[in-house]
Design a protein around this motif. Structure first.
Motif, PDB file in Angstrom:
ATOM      1  N   GLY A  67       0.804  -1.220   0.000  1.00 23.60           N
ATOM      2  CA  GLY A  67       0.000   0.000   0.000  1.00 23.60           C
ATOM      3  C   GLY A  67       0.832   1.263   0.000  1.00 23.60           C
ATOM      4  O   GLY A  67       0.361   2.316   0.418  1.00 23.60           O
ATOM      5  N   LEU A  68       2.089   1.174  -0.460  1.00 24.43           N
ATOM      6  CA  LEU A  68       2.985   2.326  -0.482  1.00 24.43           C
ATOM      7  C   LEU A  68       3.305   2.700  -1.927  1.00 24.43           C
ATOM      8  O   LEU A  68       4.188   2.116  -2.556  1.00 24.43           O
ATOM      9  CB  LEU A  68       4.282   2.016   0.277  1.00 24.43           C
ATOM     10  N   ASN A  69       2.553   3.641  -2.448  1.00 23.68           N
ATOM     11  CA  ASN A  69       2.811   4.187  -3.764  1.00 23.68           C
ATOM     12  C   ASN A  69       3.119   5.663  -3.624  1.00 23.68           C
ATOM     13  O   ASN A  69       2.771   6.295  -2.624  1.00 23.68           O
ATOM     14  CB  ASN A  69       1.604   3.981  -4.683  1.00 23.68           C
ATOM     15  N   LEU A  70       3.781   6.223  -4.636  1.00 21.88           N
ATOM     16  CA  LEU A  70       4.015   7.665  -4.645  1.00 21.88           C
ATOM     17  C   LEU A  70       2.706   8.329  -5.062  1.00 21.88           C
ATOM     18  O   LEU A  70       2.287   8.218  -6.220  1.00 21.88           O
ATOM     19  CB  LEU A  70       5.139   8.031  -5.616  1.00 21.88           C
ATOM     20  N   VAL A  71       2.070   8.976  -4.101  1.00 20.81           N
ATOM     21  CA  VAL A  71       0.768   9.604  -4.346  1.00 20.81           C
ATOM     22  C   VAL A  71       0.879  11.098  -4.074  1.00 20.81           C
ATOM     23  O   VAL A  71       1.296  11.507  -2.990  1.00 20.81           O
ATOM     24  CB  VAL A  71      -0.339   8.998  -3.450  1.00 20.81           C
ATOM     25  N   LEU A  72       0.523  11.883  -5.056  1.00 22.05           N
ATOM     26  CA  LEU A  72       0.480  13.331  -4.903  1.00 22.05           C
ATOM     27  C   LEU A  72      -0.954  13.790  -5.084  1.00 22.05           C
ATOM     28  O   LEU A  72      -1.624  13.378  -6.039  1.00 22.05           O
ATOM     29  CB  LEU A  72       1.395  14.021  -5.927  1.00 22.05           C
ATOM     30  N   ARG A  73      -1.416  14.608  -4.161  1.00 20.31           N
ATOM     31  CA  ARG A  73      -2.796  15.100  -4.243  1.00 20.31           C
ATOM     32  C   ARG A  73      -2.813  16.579  -3.870  1.00 20.31           C
ATOM     33  O   ARG A  73      -2.048  17.023  -3.013  1.00 20.31           O
ATOM     34  CB  ARG A  73      -3.735  14.308  -3.327  1.00 20.31           C
ATOM     35  N   MET A  74      -3.686  17.300  -4.517  1.00 18.00           N
ATOM     36  CA  MET A  74      -3.832  18.719  -4.198  1.00 18.00           C
ATOM     37  C   MET A  74      -5.313  19.055  -4.128  1.00 18.00           C
ATOM     38  O   MET A  74      -6.035  18.956  -5.123  1.00 18.00           O
ATOM     39  CB  MET A  74      -3.130  19.595  -5.237  1.00 18.00           C
ATOM     40  N   ASP A  75      -5.745  19.426  -2.928  1.00 15.54           N
ATOM     41  CA  ASP A  75      -7.083  19.990  -2.766  1.00 15.54           C
ATOM     42  C   ASP A  75      -6.915  21.486  -2.504  1.00 15.54           C
ATOM     43  O   ASP A  75      -5.813  22.034  -2.625  1.00 15.54           O
ATOM     44  CB  ASP A  75      -7.845  19.286  -1.639  1.00 15.54           C
ATOM     45  N   GLY A  76      -7.985  22.149  -2.130  1.00 20.17           N
ATOM     46  CA  GLY A  76      -7.905  23.587  -1.919  1.00 20.17           C
ATOM     47  C   GLY A  76      -6.954  23.977  -0.810  1.00 20.17           C
ATOM     48  O   GLY A  76      -6.246  24.992  -0.892  1.00 20.17           O
ATOM     49  N   PHE A  77      -6.904  23.165   0.249  1.00 12.71           N
ATOM     50  CA  PHE A  77      -6.030  23.455   1.387  1.00 12.71           C
ATOM     51  C   PHE A  77      -4.565  23.302   0.987  1.00 12.71           C
ATOM     52  O   PHE A  77      -3.732  24.163   1.280  1.00 12.71           O
ATOM     53  CB  PHE A  77      -6.390  22.514   2.539  1.00 12.71           C
ATOM     54  N   ALA A  78      -4.254  22.190   0.298  1.00  9.25           N
ATOM     55  CA  ALA A  78      -2.888  21.971  -0.170  1.00  9.25           C
ATOM     56  C   ALA A  78      -2.502  23.018  -1.214  1.00  9.25           C
ATOM     57  O   ALA A  78      -1.339  23.441  -1.286  1.00  9.25           O
ATOM     58  CB  ALA A  78      -2.749  20.564  -0.753  1.00  9.25           C
ATOM     59  N   TRP A  79      -3.469  23.455  -2.021  1.00  9.06           N
ATOM     60  CA  TRP A  79      -3.203  24.497  -3.023  1.00  9.06           C
ATOM     61  C   TRP A  79      -2.769  25.790  -2.331  1.00  9.06           C
ATOM     62  O   TRP A  79      -1.810  26.436  -2.754  1.00  9.06           O
ATOM     63  CB  TRP A  79      -4.466  24.741  -3.850  1.00  9.06           C
ATOM     64  N   LEU A  80      -3.465  26.154  -1.256  1.00  5.99           N
ATOM     65  CA  LEU A  80      -3.129  27.377  -0.522  1.00  5.99           C
ATOM     66  C   LEU A  80      -1.719  27.308   0.046  1.00  5.99           C
ATOM     67  O   LEU A  80      -0.934  28.256  -0.077  1.00  5.99           O
ATOM     68  CB  LEU A  80      -4.147  27.602   0.607  1.00  5.99           C
ATOM     69  N   PHE A  81      -1.369  26.184   0.644  1.00  3.59           N
ATOM     70  CA  PHE A  81      -0.040  26.050   1.237  1.00  3.59           C
ATOM     71  C   PHE A  81       1.047  25.957   0.161  1.00  3.59           C
ATOM     72  O   PHE A  81       2.158  26.443   0.361  1.00  3.59           O
ATOM     73  CB  PHE A  81      -0.001  24.830   2.157  1.00  3.59           C
ATOM     74  N   SER A  82       0.736  25.330  -0.970  1.00  2.96           N
ATOM     75  CA  SER A  82       1.702  25.278  -2.073  1.00  2.96           C
ATOM     76  C   SER A  82       1.982  26.678  -2.592  1.00  2.96           C
ATOM     77  O   SER A  82       3.142  27.032  -2.877  1.00  2.96           O
ATOM     78  CB  SER A  82       1.158  24.407  -3.213  1.00  2.96           C
ATOM     79  N   LEU A  83       0.949  27.477  -2.692  1.00  2.00           N
ATOM     80  CA  LEU A  83       1.120  28.857  -3.147  1.00  2.00           C
ATOM     81  C   LEU A  83       1.948  29.645  -2.140  1.00  2.00           C
ATOM     82  O   LEU A  83       2.788  30.476  -2.520  1.00  2.00           O
ATOM     83  CB  LEU A  83      -0.254  29.511  -3.331  1.00  2.00           C
ATOM     84  N   LEU A  84       1.748  29.374  -0.859  1.00  2.00           N
ATOM     85  CA  LEU A  84       2.521  30.028   0.194  1.00  2.00           C
ATOM     86  C   LEU A  84       3.997  29.644   0.096  1.00  2.00           C
ATOM     87  O   LEU A  84       4.883  30.510   0.128  1.00  2.00           O
ATOM     88  CB  LEU A  84       1.966  29.642   1.564  1.00  2.00           C
ATOM     89  N   VAL A  85       4.270  28.356  -0.041  1.00  2.00           N
ATOM     90  CA  VAL A  85       5.646  27.857  -0.107  1.00  2.00           C
ATOM     91  C   VAL A  85       6.392  28.450  -1.295  1.00  2.00           C
ATOM     92  O   VAL A  85       7.532  28.927  -1.167  1.00  2.00           O
ATOM     93  CB  VAL A  85       5.647  26.318  -0.185  1.00  2.00           C
ATOM     94  N   LEU A  86       5.768  28.443  -2.448  1.00  2.00           N
ATOM     95  CA  LEU A  86       6.441  28.886  -3.673  1.00  2.00           C
ATOM     96  C   LEU A  86       6.414  30.397  -3.835  1.00  2.00           C
ATOM     97  O   LEU A  86       7.392  31.004  -4.273  1.00  2.00           O
ATOM     98  CB  LEU A  86       5.795  28.208  -4.881  1.00  2.00           C
ATOM     99  N   GLY A  87       5.298  31.023  -3.475  1.00  2.00           N
ATOM    100  CA  GLY A  87       5.191  32.475  -3.624  1.00  2.00           C
ATOM    101  C   GLY A  87       6.123  33.221  -2.697  1.00  2.00           C
ATOM    102  O   GLY A  87       6.869  34.119  -3.128  1.00  2.00           O
TER     103      GLY A  87
END
Length: 256
Positions: A67-87
């Motif tokens: 049950g260990l696969n490389l899984v990437l997911r982005m919802d609205g919450f992760a989108w906000l934090f991704s924008l924070l990290v990169l911006g």
């Protein structure tokens, strides 16, 4: 741009930054700034896909039997934090160009800076609990290297060790909590975990796994009773404090 390419971008930039000449402040800051800016634009363009509760998900098979696969997911919450990290990373890259002295080894600084950016991004877009813990610990490792960047100073070394010990120990607690959480749910997939709230709260292990996960979150975000490491970490260069301790790493505990 896929989430996998988005995640790899800072790590590729880190490798490039590490091999640039010692005195290449302009090239280093431009590289870091462009990596962060390109990532910021790409994340911003994903907004329509997550605006109404949508989830972007990508998966690469790794150890499906466990049950260990490389899984990437982005919802609205992760989108906000991704924008924070990169911006914020874009702005700090520009600031660091004028802050760092010509005598400072800037390739090392920007290599660690971009690697931390990648680790933080991986943390917020992880779709698997074990993967989340892996990136969680990577942020502790690269924050140790950034806080202790001026390693000739005793206060920087002390602050780096303290931050690593506290957040690293919290990360071990988080790992145990995540393993218990996966056991309770029957899966480490974050989507399944998030959908199993009632099952988790009614399980006999809930009073055990909840404090373990809380210790991880509170230690990373320097909240009571783990707030003591943060003032010592301010021995780092100001761009490090601006990025790690104001904008990103301490927010990882909030995210969790």
């Amino acid at each position: 741009m896929s989430l996998i390419v988005l995640l790899l971008l800072p790590f590729v930039g880190s490798c490039l930054a590490a091999v640039l000449p010692h005195n290449a402040r302009n090239a280093e800051s431009i590289l870091a700034g462009l990596v962060a800016l390109v990532g910021t634009v790409q994340v911003a363009l994903l907004y329509p896909q997550v605006a109404d509760g949508g989830v972007i998900r990508e998966e690469l098979l790794w150890l499906p039997s466990l049950g260990l696969n490389l899984v990437l997911r982005m919802d609205g919450f992760a989108w906000l934090f991704s924008l924070l990290v990169l911006g914020i990373g874009t702005l700090v890259s520009l600031y660091a160009r004028y802050y760092m002295s010509p005598q400072d080894p800037v390739p090392r600084f920007f290599a660690f800076f971009l690697a931390f950016m990648g680790a933080m991004l991986g943390l917020v877009i992880s779709g698997n609990l074990i993967q989340l813990v892996f990136f969680w610990e990577l942020t502790s490792l690269f924050s140790f290297l950034l806080i202790g960047y001026w390693h000739h100073r005793a206060d920087a070394r002390r602050g780096a060790y303290m931050a690593l010990m506290v957040t690293g120990a919290g990360g071990l607690c988080l790992l145990v909590g995540a393993l218990l959480l996966g056991h309770v749910v029957g899966s480490y997939d974050l989507d399944k975990v998030l959908a199993a709230g009632d099952t988790i709260r009614q399980h006999a292990l809930y009073p055990v796994l909840l404090p373990l996960i809380l210790i991880g979150a509170l230690s990373k975000s320097a909240q009571f009773p783990f707030q003591f490491w943060l003032p010592h970490a301010m021995a780092a260069p100001t761009p490090v404090s601006a990025y790690l301790h104001s904008a990103t790493m301490v927010k990882a505990g909030v995210f969790l």
